[in-house]
Design a protein around this motif. Structure first.
Motif, PDB file in Angstrom:
ATOM      1  N   ALA A  48     -67.540 -34.982  12.843  1.00  0.00           N
ATOM      2  CA  ALA A  48     -67.581 -34.888  11.714  1.00  0.00           C
ATOM      3  C   ALA A  48     -68.612 -33.529  11.170  1.00  0.00           C
ATOM      4  CB  ALA A  48     -67.893 -35.626  10.731  1.00  0.00           C
ATOM      5  N   CYS A  49     -69.448 -33.317  12.054  1.00  0.00           N
ATOM      6  CA  CYS A  49     -70.511 -32.276  11.659  1.00  0.00           C
ATOM      7  C   CYS A  49     -70.199 -30.921  12.260  1.00  0.00           C
ATOM      8  CB  CYS A  49     -72.178 -32.609  12.402  1.00  0.00           C
ATOM      9  SG  CYS A  49     -73.132 -31.160  12.284  1.00  0.00           S
ATOM     10  N   PHE A  50     -69.435 -31.050  13.494  1.00  0.00           N
ATOM     11  CA  PHE A  50     -68.764 -29.828  13.981  1.00  0.00           C
ATOM     12  C   PHE A  50     -67.810 -29.185  13.497  1.00  0.00           C
ATOM     13  CE2 PHE A  50     -70.586 -31.777  18.084  1.00  0.00           C
ATOM     14  CZ  PHE A  50     -71.741 -31.210  18.202  1.00  0.00           C
ATOM     15  N   PHE A  51     -66.749 -30.120  13.183  1.00  0.00           N
ATOM     16  CA  PHE A  51     -65.476 -29.749  12.203  1.00  0.00           C
ATOM     17  C   PHE A  51     -65.970 -28.892  10.616  1.00  0.00           C
ATOM     18  CE2 PHE A  51     -62.941 -32.490  15.391  1.00  0.00           C
ATOM     19  CZ  PHE A  51     -62.096 -31.146  15.372  1.00  0.00           C
ATOM     20  N   GLY A  52     -67.025 -29.790  10.177  1.00  0.00           N
ATOM     21  CA  GLY A  52     -67.365 -29.515   8.775  1.00  0.00           C
ATOM     22  C   GLY A  52     -68.187 -27.950   8.896  1.00  0.00           C
ATOM     23  N   LEU A  53     -68.693 -27.652  10.163  1.00  0.00           N
ATOM     24  CA  LEU A  53     -69.512 -26.305  10.228  1.00  0.00           C
ATOM     25  C   LEU A  53     -68.338 -25.170  10.284  1.00  0.00           C
ATOM     26  CD1 LEU A  53     -72.408 -27.100  12.792  1.00  0.00           C
ATOM     27  CD2 LEU A  53     -72.720 -26.353  10.575  1.00  0.00           C
ATOM     28  N   GLY A  54     -67.382 -25.874  11.013  1.00  0.00           N
ATOM     29  CA  GLY A  54     -66.228 -24.707  11.013  1.00  0.00           C
ATOM     30  C   GLY A  54     -65.473 -24.537   9.664  1.00  0.00           C
ATOM     31  N   HIS A  55     -65.221 -25.559   8.948  1.00  0.00           N
ATOM     32  CA  HIS A  55     -64.726 -25.317   7.662  1.00  0.00           C
ATOM     33  C   HIS A  55     -65.639 -24.783   6.487  1.00  0.00           C
ATOM     34  CE1 HIS A  55     -61.373 -26.989   9.353  1.00  0.00           C
ATOM     35  NE2 HIS A  55     -61.825 -28.386   9.136  1.00  0.00           N
ATOM     36  N   ARG A  56     -66.874 -24.644   6.909  1.00  0.00           N
ATOM     37  CA  ARG A  56     -68.277 -24.292   6.008  1.00  0.00           C
ATOM     38  C   ARG A  56     -67.793 -22.822   5.468  1.00  0.00           C
ATOM     39  NH1 ARG A  56     -72.613 -21.362   6.163  1.00  0.00           N
ATOM     40  NH2 ARG A  56     -74.647 -22.235   5.083  1.00  0.00           N
ATOM     41  N   THR A  57     -67.510 -21.707   6.649  1.00  0.00           N
ATOM     42  CA  THR A  57     -67.309 -20.779   6.318  1.00  0.00           C
ATOM     43  C   THR A  57     -66.456 -20.301   5.178  1.00  0.00           C
ATOM     44  OG1 THR A  57     -65.959 -20.503   7.953  1.00  0.00           O
ATOM     45  CG2 THR A  57     -68.029 -20.047   8.918  1.00  0.00           C
ATOM     46  N   LEU A  58     -65.588 -20.889   4.991  1.00  0.00           N
ATOM     47  CA  LEU A  58     -64.685 -20.942   3.734  1.00  0.00           C
ATOM     48  C   LEU A  58     -65.218 -20.598   2.344  1.00  0.00           C
ATOM     49  CD1 LEU A  58     -61.589 -22.912   4.757  1.00  0.00           C
ATOM     50  CD2 LEU A  58     -61.753 -20.353   4.618  1.00  0.00           C
ATOM     51  N   ILE A  59     -66.294 -21.631   2.394  1.00  0.00           N
ATOM     52  CA  ILE A  59     -67.185 -21.567   1.031  1.00  0.00           C
ATOM     53  C   ILE A  59     -68.224 -20.803   1.036  1.00  0.00           C
ATOM     54  CG2 ILE A  59     -68.549 -23.178  -0.216  1.00  0.00           C
ATOM     55  CD1 ILE A  59     -67.366 -25.623   1.220  1.00  0.00           C
ATOM     56  N   ALA A  60     -68.952 -20.691   2.076  1.00  0.00           N
ATOM     57  CA  ALA A  60     -70.132 -19.769   2.207  1.00  0.00           C
ATOM     58  C   ALA A  60     -70.558 -19.240   3.751  1.00  0.00           C
ATOM     59  CB  ALA A  60     -71.298 -20.286   1.710  1.00  0.00           C
ATOM     60  N   PRO A  61     -70.192 -17.981   4.073  1.00  0.00           N
ATOM     61  CA  PRO A  61     -70.442 -17.319   5.400  1.00  0.00           C
ATOM     62  C   PRO A  61     -71.952 -17.759   5.835  1.00  0.00           C
ATOM     63  CG  PRO A  61     -69.264 -15.808   3.946  1.00  0.00           C
ATOM     64  CD  PRO A  61     -69.893 -16.848   3.038  1.00  0.00           C
ATOM     65  N   ALA A  62     -72.080 -18.129   7.148  1.00  0.00           N
ATOM     66  CA  ALA A  62     -73.230 -18.508   7.627  1.00  0.00           C
ATOM     67  C   ALA A  62     -74.219 -17.165   7.766  1.00  0.00           C
ATOM     68  CB  ALA A  62     -73.331 -19.006   8.917  1.00  0.00           C
ATOM     69  N   SER A  63     -75.392 -17.262   7.112  1.00  0.00           N
ATOM     70  CA  SER A  63     -76.093 -15.879   7.183  1.00  0.00           C
ATOM     71  C   SER A  63     -77.123 -15.838   8.393  1.00  0.00           C
ATOM     72  CB  SER A  63     -77.039 -16.121   5.760  1.00  0.00           C
ATOM     73  OG  SER A  63     -78.049 -17.047   5.962  1.00  0.00           O
ATOM     74  N   ASP A  64     -77.380 -17.090   9.053  1.00  0.00           N
ATOM     75  CA  ASP A  64     -78.243 -17.057  10.021  1.00  0.00           C
ATOM     76  C   ASP A  64     -77.777 -17.998  10.855  1.00  0.00           C
ATOM     77  OD1 ASP A  64     -80.154 -17.168  12.124  1.00  0.00           O
ATOM     78  OD2 ASP A  64     -81.987 -17.112  10.808  1.00  0.00           O
ATOM     79  N   VAL A  65     -76.699 -17.735  12.007  1.00  0.00           N
ATOM     80  CA  VAL A  65     -76.035 -18.662  12.686  1.00  0.00           C
ATOM     81  C   VAL A  65     -76.880 -19.322  13.741  1.00  0.00           C
ATOM     82  CG1 VAL A  65     -74.319 -18.796  14.626  1.00  0.00           C
ATOM     83  CG2 VAL A  65     -73.887 -17.419  12.478  1.00  0.00           C
ATOM     84  N   ASP A  66     -78.011 -18.707  14.314  1.00  0.00           N
ATOM     85  CA  ASP A  66     -79.063 -19.331  15.249  1.00  0.00           C
ATOM     86  C   ASP A  66     -79.669 -20.308  14.559  1.00  0.00           C
ATOM     87  OD1 ASP A  66     -78.182 -17.813  17.564  1.00  0.00           O
ATOM     88  OD2 ASP A  66     -79.577 -16.165  16.844  1.00  0.00           O
ATOM     89  N   LYS A  67     -80.147 -20.220  13.211  1.00  0.00           N
ATOM     90  CA  LYS A  67     -80.924 -21.162  12.607  1.00  0.00           C
ATOM     91  C   LYS A  67     -80.122 -22.332  12.320  1.00  0.00           C
ATOM     92  CE  LYS A  67     -83.958 -21.535   8.564  1.00  0.00           C
ATOM     93  NZ  LYS A  67     -84.207 -20.962   7.306  1.00  0.00           N
ATOM     94  N   ILE A  68     -79.066 -22.154  11.737  1.00  0.00           N
ATOM     95  CA  ILE A  68     -78.043 -23.084  11.461  1.00  0.00           C
ATOM     96  C   ILE A  68     -77.772 -24.106  12.530  1.00  0.00           C
ATOM     97  CG2 ILE A  68     -75.837 -23.857  10.474  1.00  0.00           C
ATOM     98  CD1 ILE A  68     -76.135 -21.478   8.743  1.00  0.00           C
ATOM     99  N   SER A  69     -77.412 -23.349  13.585  1.00  0.00           N
ATOM    100  CA  SER A  69     -77.144 -24.467  14.971  1.00  0.00           C
ATOM    101  C   SER A  69     -78.199 -25.081  15.533  1.00  0.00           C
ATOM    102  CB  SER A  69     -76.464 -23.428  15.918  1.00  0.00           C
ATOM    103  OG  SER A  69     -77.022 -22.375  16.231  1.00  0.00           O
ATOM    104  N   HIS A  70     -79.297 -24.534  15.263  1.00  0.00           N
ATOM    105  CA  HIS A  70     -80.507 -25.086  15.818  1.00  0.00           C
ATOM    106  C   HIS A  70     -81.025 -26.437  14.933  1.00  0.00           C
ATOM    107  CE1 HIS A  70     -84.698 -25.258  17.691  1.00  0.00           C
ATOM    108  NE2 HIS A  70     -85.122 -25.537  16.625  1.00  0.00           N
ATOM    109  N   GLU A  71     -80.953 -26.119  13.735  1.00  0.00           N
ATOM    110  CA  GLU A  71     -81.205 -27.125  12.865  1.00  0.00           C
ATOM    111  C   GLU A  71     -80.235 -28.224  12.757  1.00  0.00           C
ATOM    112  OE1 GLU A  71     -81.596 -25.364   9.018  1.00  0.00           O
ATOM    113  OE2 GLU A  71     -83.601 -24.674   9.277  1.00  0.00           O
ATOM    114  N   THR A  72     -78.899 -27.841  13.217  1.00  0.00           N
ATOM    115  CA  THR A  72     -77.860 -29.066  13.160  1.00  0.00           C
ATOM    116  C   THR A  72     -78.193 -29.850  14.461  1.00  0.00           C
ATOM    117  OG1 THR A  72     -76.307 -27.546  12.096  1.00  0.00           O
ATOM    118  CG2 THR A  72     -75.368 -29.284  13.636  1.00  0.00           C
ATOM    119  N   ALA A  73     -78.422 -29.141  15.517  1.00  0.00           N
ATOM    120  CA  ALA A  73     -78.795 -29.795  16.740  1.00  0.00           C
ATOM    121  C   ALA A  73     -79.874 -30.687  16.660  1.00  0.00           C
ATOM    122  CB  ALA A  73     -79.197 -28.672  17.971  1.00  0.00           C
ATOM    123  N   CYS A  74     -81.016 -30.564  15.822  1.00  0.00           N
ATOM    124  CA  CYS A  74     -82.128 -31.015  15.894  1.00  0.00           C
ATOM    125  C   CYS A  74     -81.766 -32.346  14.855  1.00  0.00           C
ATOM    126  CB  CYS A  74     -83.238 -30.414  14.969  1.00  0.00           C
ATOM    127  SG  CYS A  74     -84.299 -29.209  15.721  1.00  0.00           S
TER     128      CYS A  74
END
Length: 246
Positions: free
Chosen positions: A203-229
């Motif tokens: 759900a998290c991985f698919f949700g991240l993919g669809h998230r860009t339709l609402i708001a483009p990721a401004s800091d991909v590295d930060k978001i992916s790091h926080e998601t992994a944590c």
């Protein structure tokens, strides 16, 4: 006696020349045949490349138009114009427009499966951590989002069994890979717990993919790091891997 010796010398010279000419002719023939084989191979590759080029242009055009206008709103004529091919050529390469979207799903499937296998191999063979793998998948989900096209594919999968089958193949492979990561992190988990972890991660991985339709990721590295944590905490594991012993 002199004439005999001279004749022997002349005969030997003629024999050498004849044999040399024969060898040279044989080598020429071999070289010619090799060149012929090389050219046949090149022509076959060129023909195959020419056949693939229109198909790839059609798929690329479909990716652009289906994303911008929608699958059903895009006409075959528009697809032909964007791909710089004739309508007849589309129908020679694809049975119908449904086959085009199936080709898109297959292309996506192959790309995602190759990426996932590379990530899993890095964990299982090269000693990379699960944290790094989860971060890589999260980052890939954000960067490689198909935007509106993914919703078009999902919608068409609800109507078209062939599209649903191709999409299911991608999800099954993706799910198996996520389960492998969860099992590596929590080898003590029960089958039920493992499935719950997989559902959360999917759900998290698919949700991240669809998230860009609402708001483009401004800091991909930060978001992916926080998601992994966050996912590592959900798995009951440390946020980040322990540093190697000094």
């Amino acid at each position: 006696m002199f004439l005999d010796a001279a004749w022997t010398t002349i005969s030997a010279t003629l024999t050498y020349r004849n044999e040399g000419s024969f060898r040279y002719a044989a080598l020429q023939q071999v070289g010619y045949e090799n060149k012929q084989n090389i050219w046949r191979g090149r022509l076959k590759m060129a023909k195959k490349s020419q056949e693939q080029l229109p198909r790839q242009r059609i798929i690329k055009a479909a990716r652009k138009l289906f994303d911008a206008k929608g699958f059903h709103a895009t006409t075959t004529a528009e697809l032909a114009t964007e791909a710089a091919v004739s309508i007849g050529q589309i129908y020679r390469l694809f049975e119908n427009k449904d086959d085009v979207i199936i080709a898109l799903v297959e292309e996506n499937t192959q790309a995602r499966i190759a990426k996932m296998h590379a990530i899993f191999s890095a964990v299982e063979q090269d000693g990379h951590s699960v944290f790094e793998a989860i971060k890589a998948i999260a980052k890939d989900s954000i960067i490689k989002s198909d935007g509106g096209l993914s919703f078009e594919i999902l919608a068409e999968a609800c109507r078209n069994a062939s599209v649903a089958d191709r999409l299911n193949a991608l999800v099954v492979c993706y799910r198996d890979g996520v389960r492998r990561l969860a099992a590596l992190t929590r080898p003590d988990a029960t089958a039920g717990e493992l499935e719950a972890y997989v559902e959360i991660m999917m759900a998290c991985f698919f949700g991240l993919g669809h998230r860009t339709l609402i708001a483009p990721a401004s800091d991909v590295d930060k978001i992916s790091h926080e998601t992994a944590c966050l996912l590592m905490r959900a798995l009951g594991a440390p946020d980040q891997p322990a540093p190697p012993p000094s």
